[in-house]
Scaffold this motif. Structure first.
Motif, PDB file in Angstrom:
ATOM      1  N   ILE A  67      36.229  42.749  38.191  1.00  0.00           N
ATOM      2  CA  ILE A  67      37.422  43.199  38.906  1.00  0.00           C
ATOM      3  C   ILE A  67      38.380  43.804  37.885  1.00  0.00           C
ATOM      4  O   ILE A  67      38.361  43.441  36.708  1.00  0.00           O
ATOM      5  CB  ILE A  67      38.109  42.069  39.685  1.00  0.00           C
ATOM      6  N   GLU A 119      48.144  42.201  40.614  1.00  0.00           N
ATOM      7  CA  GLU A 119      48.838  42.318  41.897  1.00  0.00           C
ATOM      8  C   GLU A 119      49.156  40.954  42.490  1.00  0.00           C
ATOM      9  O   GLU A 119      50.236  40.741  43.032  1.00  0.00           O
ATOM     10  CB  GLU A 119      47.977  43.123  42.879  1.00  0.00           C
ATOM     11  N   ASN A 129      39.787  47.070  44.073  1.00  0.00           N
ATOM     12  CA  ASN A 129      40.845  46.153  44.502  1.00  0.00           C
ATOM     13  C   ASN A 129      40.802  45.922  45.999  1.00  0.00           C
ATOM     14  O   ASN A 129      40.958  44.795  46.482  1.00  0.00           O
ATOM     15  CB  ASN A 129      42.221  46.713  44.115  1.00  0.00           C
ATOM     16  N   HIS A 179      44.017  44.640  39.793  1.00  0.00           N
ATOM     17  CA  HIS A 179      43.868  43.713  40.920  1.00  0.00           C
ATOM     18  C   HIS A 179      44.361  42.328  40.539  1.00  0.00           C
ATOM     19  O   HIS A 179      45.053  41.661  41.309  1.00  0.00           O
ATOM     20  CB  HIS A 179      42.405  43.642  41.358  1.00  0.00           C
TER      21      HIS A 179
END
Length: 589
Positions: A452, A459, A422, A456
């Protein structure tokens, strides 16, 4: 005529309080004056205009050195007389140099402001006694320079916003306290106070409001402490307080007193009233910490406990053997990670991902491993979390990327996915490195899949979208890793244009008997198909599970049933080797 010659000429002329020197006008224009001092009668002879230059209203105070030193700021340690009296040097006939700084008190001067002087001179001895008999020198006004030096000195010790000690000076004060505690055996405490959600205050109200909040918080804390307590700004939103002669009970009382003065009344700013959320952690010293580093660490651990347990907003550090064991292990691992980066012991291994229909290898996943000196290998799951917590993950990610790009340059058929943390996904340098490699070797783009994590993506949609779009513009594919591992949101699939969805392996465990897992995977496969994304299921270990997944339309399978991770390259090397990829960023360690 030189200044020295002018001074020597004084002996042949009548004695007056002020005498014209040929260079007087020049001296005054640059804030300087010269003098001659006869120690036998204490008489001072000055260049013309000295009293006007310094703003001295009573020129009689310039006639003797005794009177001159009466002009100094009370309590001055430095003086011309003291410099000569304390000199241990011997005059060999050329004189003995001296240089001091002192301030004339504004109470004796025309504008009422203290004037700082630099006094540079040379004294000459009486041949019979060897003691100073006469001296001459130059005084220079250095008030502005002194103010600059004081500002610099203050900035080195104090936080410019709050006026509190800065962390470096707070550390010095705590170190000093530790040295006294060893002798007197009295208890003391160190407290860390955290202003929670301070970044949010800056974002919502602006940095000026944030500054006002921090300044007022510092003022309230300082106003409610004892004169012997020491307060400093520990970091951005943390304030440290040293409490001498304060045991656990006293520390709790002080902590709740600080809590109440900050929490009970909102802080008024130009943007409106702002209520604070406060967390406080403290440690008894030297009982549980015998140096600054351990005191800071223990207080911070207590602060984190305060944040986790809102019913106990003032937390006191208590030793925890298990926590200490984990901390020591983390420290050992951190050192191992740094050494492994330096020594090239972090490498990639390759696990195949197969086409669910044909069983043929579609691509591989590049997995990071840390190799011990004895040849054993540590999986990413056993050290990546520590690297993230200690701020080392960016170094690991850059090293892994360098190895991956070097592999792609040397193996023209290599196609694989590579994980990025992240933190590093927000690092423009990492993305720039990918772009540079694709510029040098364009076919890398279609062969590189960047994974990813779901956390992440959860967020920040905007941040994740920018990252995905940047990679897509370069021609790379992006995979969402470990979907369902803890941040599951089907909205994420709709909001972000992933090429591949990797379903966390926990859903493939005992799939034959878990209706919930079956439903989850089938629903996700249909949804991914709707958005044009391919699916991968991890941890596939048996043919029955593979058959079910294949029937539901899963595109790719990954697991030990199809191959364990191997260090040996699965592709032929068909391009010349370049210099070994050693990431420049490792130099930062």
């Amino acid at each position: 005529m030189s200044i020295t010659a002018n001074v020597q000429a004084l002996h042949a002329q009548p004695q007056t309080a002020e005498r014209r020197f040929s260079a007087d006008g020049v001296l005054n224009s640059v804030g300087e004056a010269v003098y001659e001092w006869n120690l036998a009668n204490d008489y001072l002879d000055w260049s013309t205009g000295t009293s006007d230059l310094l703003g001295i209203t009573d020129t009689g105070m310039m006639m003797t050195n005794r009177n001159w030193e009466a002009l100094l700021v009370p309590g001055s340690v430095n003086s011309r007389g003291a410099a000569l009296a304390e000199s241990e040097q011997t005059d060999d006939g050329t004189g003995v140099p001296y240089q001091i700084q002192y301030a004339l008190s504004g109470g004796h001067l025309r504008d009422g402001q203290d004037v700082w002087l630099e006094d540079t001179g040379r004294w000459f001895a009486n041949p019979e006694t060897g003691r100073p008999a006469r001296a001459h020198g130059v005084i220079r006004i250095v008030t502005e320079r002194r103010k600059r030096e004081e500002r610099v000195d203050r900035m080195s010790r104090f936080d410019p916003l709050t006026g509190l000690l800065n962390r470096a000076r707070l550390t010095v004060e705590l170190d000093t306290l530790f040295s006294t505690l060893v002798d007197d055996g009295k208890p003391a405490s160190f407290i860390l106070l955290g202003l929670e959600h301070f970044d949010l205050v800056n974002q919502v109200y602006g940095f000026e409001a944030g500054d006002a909040v921090m300044s007022e918080a510092a003022r309230r804390i300082t106003a409610n402490l004892r004169a012997t307590d020491i307060v400093g700004r520990f970091s951005g939103a943390k304030i440290g307080v040293v409490l001498p002669e304060c045991d656990d009970q006293d520390m709790l009382i002080a902590g709740y007193r600080m809590l109440n003065v900050l929490r009970n009344e909102p802080i008024i700013t130009d943007c409106g009233s702002i209520a604070l959320t406060i967390s406080i952690g403290g440690v008894s010293i030297p009982q549980h910490a015998r140096e600054c580093r351990t005191a800071f660490m223990a207080a911070n651990q207590a602060l984190e406990e305060s944040r986790r347990n809102r019913d106990n907003v003032v937390a006191v550090y208590r030793p925890d053997p298990e926590r200490e064991r984990l901390r020591l292990e983390a420290g050992i691992m951190a050192e191992n990670i740094i050494n492994a980066l330096r020594e090239g012991r972090i490498h990639l291994v390759w696990q195949p991902i197969v086409d669910a229909e044909t069983g043929e290898v579609a691509f591989h996943e590049a997995l990071v491993r840390l190799e011990e000196h004895d040849g054993t290998s540590i999986e990413a799951g056993d050290f990546v979390a520590i690297a993230e917590r200690l701020g080392l993950i960016r170094l690991v990610d850059h090293h892994a990327l360098d190895l991956a790009l070097e592999t792609m340059k040397r193996c023209s058929t290599a196609t694989f996915s590579l994980n990025v943390s992240n933190e590093t996904a927000c690092d423009p340098e990492w993305l720039s490195k990918v772009a540079h490699a694709i510029h040098e070797c364009p076919d890398i783009a279609k062969r590189l899949i960047v994974e990813i994590t779901e956390s992440h993506a959860a967020e920040s949609d905007d941040e994740a979208r920018r990252f995905i779009n940047s990679l897509a513009d370069l021609g790379c594919r992006v995979a969402l890793d470990d979907f369902g591992a803890g941040y599951t949101s089907f909205r994420t699939l709709k909001a972000l244009p992933f090429d591949v969805i990797k379903i966390d392996g926990q859903f493939a465990v005992d799939l034959e008997h878990s209706v919930e897992n079956q439903t989850f995977i089938q629903s996700l496969v249909k949804l991914a198909s709707l958005y044009g994304a391919r699916t991968v299921v991890e941890w596939v270990e048996d043919d029955e599970t593979a058959k079910m997944l294949r029937e539901w339309g899963v595109d790719y399978l990954q697991g030990f049933a199809y191959g364990r991770p191997r260090k040996l390259l699965p592709w032929p090397i068909d391009r010349p080797a370049e210099e070994a990829a050693v990431p420049e960023i490792i130099e930062e360690i």
